[in-house]
Scaffold this active site. Sequence first.
Site, PDB file in Angstrom:
ATOM      1  N   GLU A 279     -16.206  22.192  -1.776  1.00 54.90           N
ATOM      2  CA  GLU A 279     -16.460  23.630  -1.956  1.00 54.90           C
ATOM      3  C   GLU A 279     -15.458  24.430  -1.115  1.00 54.90           C
ATOM      4  O   GLU A 279     -14.869  23.916  -0.176  1.00 54.90           O
ATOM      5  CB  GLU A 279     -17.882  24.015  -1.507  1.00 54.90           C
ATOM      6  N   TYR A 280     -15.343  25.719  -1.464  1.00 59.84           N
ATOM      7  CA  TYR A 280     -14.438  26.590  -0.714  1.00 59.84           C
ATOM      8  C   TYR A 280     -14.872  26.666   0.754  1.00 59.84           C
ATOM      9  O   TYR A 280     -16.047  26.814   1.063  1.00 59.84           O
ATOM     10  CB  TYR A 280     -14.454  27.996  -1.323  1.00 59.84           C
ATOM     11  N   HIS A 281     -13.905  26.526   1.655  1.00 58.04           N
ATOM     12  CA  HIS A 281     -14.176  26.708   3.088  1.00 58.04           C
ATOM     13  C   HIS A 281     -12.938  27.349   3.710  1.00 58.04           C
ATOM     14  O   HIS A 281     -11.823  26.870   3.500  1.00 58.04           O
ATOM     15  CB  HIS A 281     -14.480  25.360   3.746  1.00 58.04           C
TER      16      HIS A 281
ATOM     17  N   TYR B  77       0.837  -1.201   0.000  1.00 57.61           N
ATOM     18  CA  TYR B  77       0.000   0.000   0.000  1.00 57.61           C
ATOM     19  C   TYR B  77       0.876   1.256   0.000  1.00 57.61           C
ATOM     20  O   TYR B  77       0.599   2.235  -0.700  1.00 57.61           O
ATOM     21  CB  TYR B  77      -0.928   0.024   1.223  1.00 57.61           C
TER      22      TYR B  77
ATOM     23  N   GLU C 164      -4.339  17.143   1.389  1.00 61.26           N
ATOM     24  CA  GLU C 164      -5.079  17.824   0.306  1.00 61.26           C
ATOM     25  C   GLU C 164      -6.195  16.939  -0.236  1.00 61.26           C
ATOM     26  O   GLU C 164      -7.326  17.394  -0.429  1.00 61.26           O
ATOM     27  CB  GLU C 164      -4.122  18.172  -0.845  1.00 61.26           C
TER      28      GLU C 164
ATOM     29  N   LYS D 181      -4.963  23.506   4.305  1.00 62.67           N
ATOM     30  CA  LYS D 181      -4.101  23.266   3.141  1.00 62.67           C
ATOM     31  C   LYS D 181      -2.883  24.184   3.142  1.00 62.67           C
ATOM     32  O   LYS D 181      -1.770  23.758   2.804  1.00 62.67           O
ATOM     33  CB  LYS D 181      -4.896  23.476   1.850  1.00 62.67           C
ATOM     34  N   ASP D 182      -3.102  25.449   3.507  1.00 60.55           N
ATOM     35  CA  ASP D 182      -1.972  26.394   3.526  1.00 60.55           C
ATOM     36  C   ASP D 182      -0.937  25.982   4.578  1.00 60.55           C
ATOM     37  O   ASP D 182       0.275  26.067   4.346  1.00 60.55           O
ATOM     38  CB  ASP D 182      -2.466  27.819   3.802  1.00 60.55           C
TER      39      ASP D 182
ATOM     40  N   GLU E 277       6.004  16.039   1.672  1.00 61.61           N
ATOM     41  CA  GLU E 277       5.196  16.188   0.452  1.00 61.61           C
ATOM     42  C   GLU E 277       4.097  15.117   0.406  1.00 61.61           C
ATOM     43  O   GLU E 277       2.952  15.403   0.024  1.00 61.61           O
ATOM     44  CB  GLU E 277       6.112  16.082  -0.776  1.00 61.61           C
TER      45      GLU E 277
ATOM     46  N   GLU F 256       1.743  13.946  -8.882  1.00 62.91           N
ATOM     47  CA  GLU F 256       1.859  15.227  -8.164  1.00 62.91           C
ATOM     48  C   GLU F 256       3.037  16.043  -8.702  1.00 62.91           C
ATOM     49  O   GLU F 256       4.192  15.624  -8.596  1.00 62.91           O
ATOM     50  CB  GLU F 256       2.027  14.981  -6.653  1.00 62.91           C
TER      51      GLU F 256
HETATM   52  N1  ATP Z   1     -11.808  23.665  -0.604  1.00 69.77           N
HETATM   53  C1  ATP Z   1     -11.011  24.714  -0.423  1.00 69.77           C
HETATM   54  N2  ATP Z   1     -11.366  25.705   0.426  1.00 69.77           N
HETATM   55  C2  ATP Z   1     -10.558  26.770   0.608  1.00 69.77           C
HETATM   56  N3  ATP Z   1      -9.370  26.963   0.021  1.00 69.77           N
HETATM   57  C3  ATP Z   1      -8.937  26.021  -0.831  1.00 69.77           C
HETATM   58  C4  ATP Z   1      -9.727  24.859  -1.114  1.00 69.77           C
HETATM   59  N4  ATP Z   1      -9.050  24.098  -1.999  1.00 69.77           N
HETATM   60  C5  ATP Z   1      -7.896  24.751  -2.251  1.00 69.77           C
HETATM   61  N5  ATP Z   1      -7.814  25.896  -1.556  1.00 69.77           N
HETATM   62  C6  ATP Z   1      -6.716  26.888  -1.593  1.00 69.77           C
HETATM   63  O1  ATP Z   1      -5.951  26.664  -2.768  1.00 69.77           O
HETATM   64  C7  ATP Z   1      -4.590  26.283  -2.431  1.00 69.77           C
HETATM   65  C8  ATP Z   1      -4.135  25.207  -3.381  1.00 69.77           C
HETATM   66  O2  ATP Z   1      -4.915  24.055  -3.115  1.00 69.77           O
HETATM   67  P1  ATP Z   1      -4.802  22.727  -3.966  1.00 69.77           P
HETATM   68  O3  ATP Z   1      -5.577  21.655  -3.328  1.00 69.77           O
HETATM   69  O4  ATP Z   1      -5.142  23.042  -5.386  1.00 69.77           O
HETATM   70  O5  ATP Z   1      -3.275  22.439  -3.777  1.00 69.77           O
HETATM   71  P2  ATP Z   1      -2.096  22.353  -4.806  1.00 69.77           P
HETATM   72  O6  ATP Z   1      -0.846  22.606  -4.023  1.00 69.77           O
HETATM   73  O7  ATP Z   1      -2.361  23.237  -5.983  1.00 69.77           O
HETATM   74  O8  ATP Z   1      -2.119  20.826  -5.140  1.00 69.77           O
HETATM   75  P3  ATP Z   1      -2.675  19.996  -6.371  1.00 69.77           P
HETATM   76  O9  ATP Z   1      -2.449  20.828  -7.622  1.00 69.77           O
HETATM   77  O10 ATP Z   1      -1.824  18.781  -6.307  1.00 69.77           O
HETATM   78  O11 ATP Z   1      -4.121  19.719  -6.064  1.00 69.77           O
HETATM   79  C9  ATP Z   1      -4.663  25.836  -0.959  1.00 69.77           C
HETATM   80  O12 ATP Z   1      -3.424  26.036  -0.302  1.00 69.77           O
HETATM   81  C10 ATP Z   1      -5.760  26.750  -0.411  1.00 69.77           C
HETATM   82  O13 ATP Z   1      -5.253  28.026  -0.099  1.00 69.77           O
END
Ligand code: ATP
Length: 126
Positions: free
Chosen positions: A85-87, A16, A76, A94-95, A69, A28
């Site tokens: 949805e955005y929250h 796994y 993520e 995520k940040d 990573e 990724e």
């Molecule tokens: N559902 C969500 N709600 C709020 N903010 C989000 C959401 N999804 C993404 N974000 C914002 O967008 C940024 C990038 O998220 P994302 O999941 O696209 O990551 P990534 O680093 O671009 O990875 P990947 O391209 O592999 O998905 C996050 O750090 C966050 O700030």
Amino acid sequence: MSRPINIGKALRSFRYAGAGLYALFRHENNARIHLIAALLTVAAGIFFNISSTEWVLVVILIGLVWSAEAINTSLEKLADVVSPEYHPAIKTVKDLAAAGVLILAITAVVGGAIIFIPKVCLQFNF
Ligand SMILES: Nc1ncnc2c1ncn2[C@@H]1O[C@H](COP(=O)(O)OP(=O)(O)OP(=O)(O)O)[C@@H](O)[C@H]1O
């Protein structure tokens, strides 16, 4: 009573984890960048014939960045299922996870610079 060590279960866990490793570097973008950076660092290590201690540091730093990573990517993916949805809380989650990777990536770059810059200067008479 369960057996103290279940070899079959341990081998399944390896499988796994291997699938996770494959998914990480196959899909990724950031992980691929870390992979290329690691390969270049290993090539530089061979070229400059770095010491055993320096190899250990390089290997630890590469492992830490890859591991961060992988954990960041899994967070993520989980967040995308929990809240497509955005929250604002998901944004913070995520940040923060991304910040964890960035901290280790900067640490690796600084560590690499400390190891390699003197060797580059010596090699090219800077
Ligand atoms: N559902 C969500 N709600 C709020 N903010 C989000 C959401 N999804 C993404 N974000 C914002 O967008 C940024 C990038 O998220 P994302 O999941 O696209 O990551 P990534 O680093 O671009 O990875 P990947 O391209 O592999 O998905 C996050 O750090 C966050 O700030």
